[in-house]
Design an enzyme around this catalytic site. Sequence first.
Site, short mmCIF file in Angstrom:
data_model
loop_
_atom_site.label_atom_id
_atom_site.label_comp_id
_atom_site.label_asym_id
_atom_site.label_seq_id
_atom_site.Cartn_x
_atom_site.Cartn_y
_atom_site.Cartn_z
N LEU A 1 0.83 -1.21 0.00
CA LEU A 1 0.00 0.00 0.00
C LEU A 1 0.87 1.26 0.00
O LEU A 1 2.05 1.22 0.36
CB LEU A 1 -0.92 -0.02 1.22
CG LEU A 1 -1.81 -1.28 1.29
CD1 LEU A 1 -2.32 -1.51 2.70
CD2 LEU A 1 -2.96 -1.17 0.30
N PRO A 2 0.29 2.41 -0.39
CA PRO A 2 1.11 3.61 -0.60
C PRO A 2 1.66 4.28 0.65
O PRO A 2 2.73 4.87 0.60
CB PRO A 2 0.15 4.57 -1.34
CG PRO A 2 -0.93 3.71 -1.89
CD PRO A 2 -1.07 2.58 -0.93
N LYS B 1 7.79 11.10 0.18
CA LYS B 1 7.13 10.46 1.32
C LYS B 1 8.13 9.68 2.17
O LYS B 1 8.15 9.79 3.40
CB LYS B 1 6.04 9.50 0.82
CG LYS B 1 5.27 8.78 1.93
CD LYS B 1 4.77 7.41 1.49
CE LYS B 1 5.89 6.40 1.46
NZ LYS B 1 5.42 5.02 1.21
N LYS C 1 14.59 -0.10 5.30
CA LYS C 1 14.13 0.47 4.04
C LYS C 1 14.26 2.00 4.03
O LYS C 1 14.70 2.59 3.03
CB LYS C 1 12.67 0.07 3.79
CG LYS C 1 11.99 0.76 2.60
CD LYS C 1 12.66 0.39 1.28
CE LYS C 1 12.06 1.16 0.11
NZ LYS C 1 10.68 0.79 -0.20
N THR D 1 5.93 0.71 2.45
CA THR D 1 6.96 1.48 3.15
C THR D 1 6.25 2.52 4.01
O THR D 1 5.65 3.46 3.48
CB THR D 1 7.92 2.17 2.16
OG1 THR D 1 8.57 1.17 1.37
CG2 THR D 1 8.97 2.98 2.91
N ASN E 1 -3.05 4.45 4.63
CA ASN E 1 -3.64 3.36 3.86
C ASN E 1 -3.52 2.04 4.60
O ASN E 1 -4.46 1.23 4.63
CB ASN E 1 -2.99 3.24 2.49
CG ASN E 1 -3.15 4.47 1.64
OD1 ASN E 1 -2.18 5.11 1.24
ND2 ASN E 1 -4.38 4.84 1.32
#
Length: 329
Positions: A96-97, A277, A202, A127, A101
């Site tokens: 998912l973004p 983001k 990440k 992420t 979300n």
Amino acid sequence: MAALFRGSRNALLRWTKHVDFAFASTRSMASKTPVGFVGLGNMGSPMAKNLLRNGYPVIATDVFPESCKELQDIGAQVVDSPAEVAERADRILTMLPSSPNVIEVYTGPNGILKKVKKGTLLIDSSTIDPAVSREMAAAAEKMGAVFMDAPVSGGVGAASLAKLTFMVGGVEEEYNAAQELLTCMGANVVYCGQVGNGQAAKICNNMLLAIGMIGTAETMNLGIRLGLDPKLLAQILNMSSGRCWSSDVYNPVPGVMDGVPSANSYQGGFGTTLMAKDLGLAQNTATNTKTPIPLGSLAHQIFRVMCSRGYANKDFSSVFQFLREEEGQ
């Protein structure tokens, strides 16, 4: 008999590409139980396809129904909500973004945790903020399920080729169960420790990626202004101490490399919005841990400005074009 074998061989050669998805691997029947997948965007769709290729029945959903059609055409079962996925599968992946979300998909009115079965393995490859991963793990534990974070590196190309790198955080005893699925979608699966550690790895990787891309773009732009041929400069960098992934594999200068976003008007790849983001996540975690990240903070500012200047949907390597425009070219 020979004619029979020739006929069988010819029939095999006439099969379409969709037959690839029908072949099951030699895994045990227990491993062939359905796998849920929520989020069929640029990354999720090829990841789910690779599960199908490896013989796993897939039960999928996405907030945009049109995103499900291609996967449905090659054998996936499509349902209307994450809760329905949880009713039908005891291993579920999400891609998912953003953090909001993920929170909605897991804990919303039609979320996974509304219908999750005890013992279900939940793997989130989004992420997001490590703190949100830990919150989701705690919520899942209350329902008798296990949540692991497993963000990825490699982009859309690696997702299509099943060459992603997964950074996994969670209960170590569940790692092997997660690894079974993740190796169908990636070339590298690395256990990072407790829940949230996959996200931490990440975020650190993407902060370095952003800094490296800006440095490569600045270097290439300076060399061009000094009269160097960009292909020659890239060649020199890549045989010298300045070599990095952004110069060697993903060069941001149009015409230097084929098969990268800079060769296609910066379409595809990893969007500037997503990089901004991720850098925001790095900034937040750095603030919370009182960690100085001067270059990371500057990179965050640059990509945020790019988003406001028409680069939001372009690949993040378009920072080269942004710099050129800033100097009036």
